[in-house]
Design a protein around this motif. Sequence first.
Motif, PDB file in Angstrom:
ATOM      1  N   THR A 351       0.965  -1.195   0.027  1.00  0.00           N
ATOM      2  CA  THR A 351      -0.066  -0.138   0.048  1.00  0.00           C
ATOM      3  C   THR A 351       1.013   1.213   0.073  1.00  0.00           C
ATOM      4  O   THR A 351       1.792   1.101  -0.348  1.00  0.00           O
ATOM      5  N   ASP A 352       0.349   2.186   0.552  1.00  0.00           N
ATOM      6  CA  ASP A 352       1.335   3.598   0.464  1.00  0.00           C
ATOM      7  C   ASP A 352       0.870   4.500   1.846  1.00  0.00           C
ATOM      8  O   ASP A 352      -0.139   4.146   2.487  1.00  0.00           O
ATOM      9  N   TRP A 353       1.856   5.395   2.206  1.00  0.00           N
ATOM     10  CA  TRP A 353       1.767   6.029   3.458  1.00  0.00           C
ATOM     11  C   TRP A 353       0.467   6.952   3.320  1.00  0.00           C
ATOM     12  O   TRP A 353      -0.238   7.281   4.470  1.00  0.00           O
ATOM     13  N   GLU A 354       0.059   7.398   1.924  1.00  0.00           N
ATOM     14  CA  GLU A 354      -1.084   8.269   2.103  1.00  0.00           C
ATOM     15  C   GLU A 354      -2.348   7.573   2.451  1.00  0.00           C
ATOM     16  O   GLU A 354      -3.187   8.015   3.091  1.00  0.00           O
ATOM     17  N   THR A 355      -2.539   6.269   2.082  1.00  0.00           N
ATOM     18  CA  THR A 355      -3.665   5.541   2.732  1.00  0.00           C
ATOM     19  C   THR A 355      -3.419   5.258   4.132  1.00  0.00           C
ATOM     20  O   THR A 355      -4.540   5.339   4.833  1.00  0.00           O
ATOM     21  N   ALA A 356      -2.418   4.759   4.503  1.00  0.00           N
ATOM     22  CA  ALA A 356      -2.115   4.669   6.105  1.00  0.00           C
ATOM     23  C   ALA A 356      -2.445   5.955   7.159  1.00  0.00           C
ATOM     24  O   ALA A 356      -3.000   5.792   8.056  1.00  0.00           O
ATOM     25  N   ALA A 357      -1.976   7.123   6.362  1.00  0.00           N
ATOM     26  CA  ALA A 357      -1.837   8.462   7.334  1.00  0.00           C
ATOM     27  C   ALA A 357      -3.532   8.930   6.988  1.00  0.00           C
ATOM     28  O   ALA A 357      -4.290   9.640   7.777  1.00  0.00           O
ATOM     29  N   GLY A 358      -4.137   8.848   5.640  1.00  0.00           N
ATOM     30  CA  GLY A 358      -5.422   9.458   5.626  1.00  0.00           C
ATOM     31  C   GLY A 358      -5.433  10.866   4.966  1.00  0.00           C
ATOM     32  O   GLY A 358      -4.372  11.384   5.161  1.00  0.00           O
ATOM     33  N   ASN A 359      -6.405  11.304   4.713  1.00  0.00           N
ATOM     34  CA  ASN A 359      -6.805  12.607   4.151  1.00  0.00           C
ATOM     35  C   ASN A 359      -7.122  13.797   5.204  1.00  0.00           C
ATOM     36  O   ASN A 359      -7.190  14.771   4.840  1.00  0.00           O
ATOM     37  N   GLY A 360      -7.444  13.182   6.210  1.00  0.00           N
ATOM     38  CA  GLY A 360      -8.015  14.114   7.288  1.00  0.00           C
ATOM     39  C   GLY A 360      -6.777  14.944   7.916  1.00  0.00           C
ATOM     40  O   GLY A 360      -5.678  14.889   7.522  1.00  0.00           O
ATOM     41  N   THR A 361      -7.185  15.227   9.204  1.00  0.00           N
ATOM     42  CA  THR A 361      -6.117  16.006   9.928  1.00  0.00           C
ATOM     43  C   THR A 361      -5.210  15.262  10.497  1.00  0.00           C
ATOM     44  O   THR A 361      -5.137  14.042  10.782  1.00  0.00           O
ATOM     45  N   TYR A 362      -3.781  15.503  10.174  1.00  0.00           N
ATOM     46  CA  TYR A 362      -2.666  14.556  10.282  1.00  0.00           C
ATOM     47  C   TYR A 362      -2.022  14.889  11.819  1.00  0.00           C
ATOM     48  O   TYR A 362      -1.717  16.062  12.160  1.00  0.00           O
ATOM     49  N   PRO A 363      -2.023  13.973  12.611  1.00  0.00           N
ATOM     50  CA  PRO A 363      -1.884  14.228  14.168  1.00  0.00           C
ATOM     51  C   PRO A 363      -0.217  14.184  14.535  1.00  0.00           C
ATOM     52  O   PRO A 363       0.079  14.479  15.581  1.00  0.00           O
ATOM     53  N   GLY A 364       0.580  14.133  13.466  1.00  0.00           N
ATOM     54  CA  GLY A 364       1.981  13.929  13.607  1.00  0.00           C
ATOM     55  C   GLY A 364       2.650  12.808  13.676  1.00  0.00           C
ATOM     56  O   GLY A 364       3.946  12.533  13.792  1.00  0.00           O
ATOM     57  N   PHE A 365       1.708  11.839  13.499  1.00  0.00           N
ATOM     58  CA  PHE A 365       2.451  10.170  13.326  1.00  0.00           C
ATOM     59  C   PHE A 365       1.487   9.445  12.499  1.00  0.00           C
ATOM     60  O   PHE A 365       0.303   9.960  12.339  1.00  0.00           O
ATOM     61  N   ALA A 366       1.969   8.445  11.740  1.00  0.00           N
ATOM     62  CA  ALA A 366       1.206   7.514  11.112  1.00  0.00           C
ATOM     63  C   ALA A 366       1.788   6.245  11.413  1.00  0.00           C
ATOM     64  O   ALA A 366       2.819   5.649  11.649  1.00  0.00           O
ATOM     65  N   MET A 367       0.844   5.002  11.175  1.00  0.00           N
ATOM     66  CA  MET A 367       1.068   3.857  11.550  1.00  0.00           C
ATOM     67  C   MET A 367       0.496   2.939  10.570  1.00  0.00           C
ATOM     68  O   MET A 367      -0.361   2.959  10.227  1.00  0.00           O
ATOM     69  N   ALA A 368       1.546   1.915  10.321  1.00  0.00           N
ATOM     70  CA  ALA A 368       0.710   0.683   9.417  1.00  0.00           C
ATOM     71  C   ALA A 368       1.189  -0.661  10.132  1.00  0.00           C
ATOM     72  O   ALA A 368       2.557  -0.842  10.414  1.00  0.00           O
ATOM     73  N   SER A 369       0.315  -1.614  10.002  1.00  0.00           N
ATOM     74  CA  SER A 369       0.597  -2.958  10.539  1.00  0.00           C
ATOM     75  C   SER A 369       0.057  -4.038   9.921  1.00  0.00           C
ATOM     76  O   SER A 369      -1.039  -3.720   9.088  1.00  0.00           O
ATOM     77  N   LEU A 370       0.776  -5.023   9.777  1.00  0.00           N
ATOM     78  CA  LEU A 370       0.218  -6.450   9.252  1.00  0.00           C
ATOM     79  C   LEU A 370       0.332  -7.578  10.325  1.00  0.00           C
ATOM     80  O   LEU A 370       1.268  -7.812  10.881  1.00  0.00           O
ATOM     81  N   VAL A 371      -0.910  -8.252  10.748  1.00  0.00           N
ATOM     82  CA  VAL A 371      -0.973  -9.130  11.803  1.00  0.00           C
ATOM     83  C   VAL A 371      -1.238 -10.630  11.119  1.00  0.00           C
ATOM     84  O   VAL A 371      -2.391 -10.345  10.394  1.00  0.00           O
ATOM     85  N   SER A 372      -0.541 -11.680  11.327  1.00  0.00           N
ATOM     86  CA  SER A 372      -0.977 -12.954  10.856  1.00  0.00           C
ATOM     87  C   SER A 372      -1.060 -13.934  12.009  1.00  0.00           C
ATOM     88  O   SER A 372      -0.484 -13.867  12.844  1.00  0.00           O
ATOM     89  N   TYR A 373      -2.220 -14.547  11.878  1.00  0.00           N
ATOM     90  CA  TYR A 373      -2.690 -15.541  12.963  1.00  0.00           C
ATOM     91  C   TYR A 373      -2.626 -16.743  12.429  1.00  0.00           C
ATOM     92  O   TYR A 373      -2.911 -17.279  11.425  1.00  0.00           O
ATOM     93  N   LYS A 374      -1.755 -17.571  13.258  1.00  0.00           N
ATOM     94  CA  LYS A 374      -1.424 -19.180  12.873  1.00  0.00           C
ATOM     95  C   LYS A 374      -2.539 -19.976  13.551  1.00  0.00           C
ATOM     96  O   LYS A 374      -2.473 -19.953  14.943  1.00  0.00           O
TER      97      LYS A 374
END
Length: 767
Positions: A351-374
Amino acid sequence: MGPKLHPLILGLLLTLLVETVGSCPIGFMVTQNRTCIDIDECNDPMCGKNANCFNTVGSYYCQCVPGFRAPTINFTALTGRCEDVNECLEKSDICGPNAKCKNTIGSHNCSCFEGYISSNGEKYFDGTTGVTCKDEDECSRHPPVCGRNGTCSNSPGAHTCSCDAGFTNSGHTQAPCSDIDECTTDKTICGKGGSCNNTPGSYVCMCNAGYSNYGNASAQCVELNCDQYKPPNKSEETSPSIIDLLSLMRNNCMELSGNKSPGQLNGEMVLEKLLTKMDDLLSGMPVEANGKVTALLTTVENAIRLIGPQMKQPQTRMSTVHTEVELLVRRDRAPPRGTVSMSTEHVKLDTDWETAAGNGTYPGFAMASLVSYKGLESATNHSFPNETGQSFQINSKVVSAIVSNPNTAHLGKHVNFTFSHLQSTNESHTCVFWDAGVWSTTGCQKAESNETHTVCSCAHLSSFAVLMSLHEFKHDPFELQVITWVGLSVSLVCLLLSIATFYFCRSIQGTRNTIHLHLCISLFVADLVFLAGISSTQNKGGCAFVAGLLHFFFLAAFCWMCLEGVQLYRMVVLVFNTMFRPLYMMAVGYGIPAVIVIISAIINAEGYGTDRHCWLDLDKGFIWSFFGPVCIIIIINAFFFIITVWKLAQKFSSLNPDLSSLRKIKTFTITAIAQLCVLGIMWIFGCFQFEENSLAMSYIFTILNSLQGALVFVMHCLLSKQVREEYARFLSCICTSEKKKYSEFSTNQSSGGQASRSANNTGESQI
């Protein structure tokens, strides 16, 4: 006339002229003696101030000083005057490169351009003296030309100031840097839940109660909703483990709302605790109810959104037995840009950081994570609509994609998931996501697929998996796992006692008890390896080794069971000639399993160990390397069981007629059931649990198989008179200190032991 006569003649003429005329010629004047003398015109400023005057007899002439020029070199006041020479125009390069010329009255001066200094160190110099201008390194000046908060870069004749974050020179690249008052520039810089305090080069946001910037002093204060981590009022479908997860995150949320300092926050520790509790949940109890799956996935997504901004490192990877996670964090005053690529063992997210951060008010940090369940895939196989009558099976790991952007229901750009298939197959695959308790295809489409991978493109983020159109295999209920653990634990203790009994009790040594000893050893090792390593799939090599051990020792147990059946048949039917050579028994009990395992490993070494269990792979029929020999042994033992029961029935009918019929039936039934379990015929129930709706068969098979060791101990130890006598002798040895009593007791019992050995050698059953 000679030369000396000329002055005399000239003087005579002048005398005559004066006497005749009464005046002197131009350039001369009459004295009192009425003589003419030369006038020094240079005593009067005849030539002007910019010229030199030279007197001559009866006249004069002028010459301009350097820097001035007249029409002729020698002139008089009547024929010319001195005018200034503009050297800067007449000789443009008089000052040399990187310098400028300035004309002055009668001369000029040179000065270096800004950023250059003269070679003699003077500000002004004469261009004709060989002085040149060279570059000045402004960056070496003191104080620094860019100030303390700027970085100077020198260039020929100039320099550039780059200001540190929080400082500016208002676009003047050579001006020093000064502090920016962010609090005045942007009134909303700390968000509605915070107040701003300016500091040199930065600012500090002080968050109100109920808000937090996760310890990042220059980030906006965002509102914390700690109530989302409250356990639901109706928690029928909320397991205690999920409640523990909610409690952990609620405590963390409350700590954040207290505005902890950055040094007090430890996102890595909170994430590790979260994964540990998830491991307990996924390993301790299968999450089968749709509500529990939804509660788990929702809790994990909310937890990661809370934990992400607390992470100290920009990238974090953690992996446990049942969970794998990658987490990326970006902190900056401007929203991050660029691509985002994360992966776990079986899934990749693009994906990209634009999707992760969003188009709204930017709070000063952005996060993206992928969790896999075994292991969660098997618990959700039943969670899809069956509108077409077609069955589906999850053929990938279940994953959750989580970003700081709260609005992920309708993304402007699709995100791509690349799933590795759990089973390589050419069956049709469908991309789905978890939607209110069921798998749904809305918003997801299959971009490409082959035998080993499927790429899904989705317009929203949630928990995803790949469904395969195959027969459905349901996960064993939690109760079956409890029965297995408890039953095998009891069996291990009983088998250990049985092994000690058959090995140390010399009075019961014989062919049949040798078979019992090795049967117990094989079952003990198989059950112990099963409990310790059946789910240890992290290391593929270790998992394959565990599968190989289970294959060998379970087959060995069956081979010794087969020898038990043959020996029982020889004792009951043939009565005499019941001895086996030890070498033959070892060849059958351990040699045949070793040959089967070696051949199986040579043919298909990759068949040992799967993603879920350290057992034989069900793909391509490899399970028949175990199931085939087991079926043969079961058929042989079933035959011997029928013959044995028939012969035992005849023996019971010939017992003392005073015994009641009820007692005969009871004794017969107990003996038959015990012998059934010992010979392994209960495994025949396992043949039926691969069909749908075979839960009852699964319970029967699990109970009988897990308690096999306990049944061996009861049947061959507790129900054996010889063994009970040996136990009594052992206990009496411990409880009494009187040697004489012990000796008498031992002598009396030895005669009984000899009688028992005699009965054993004649082939009579001791049951």
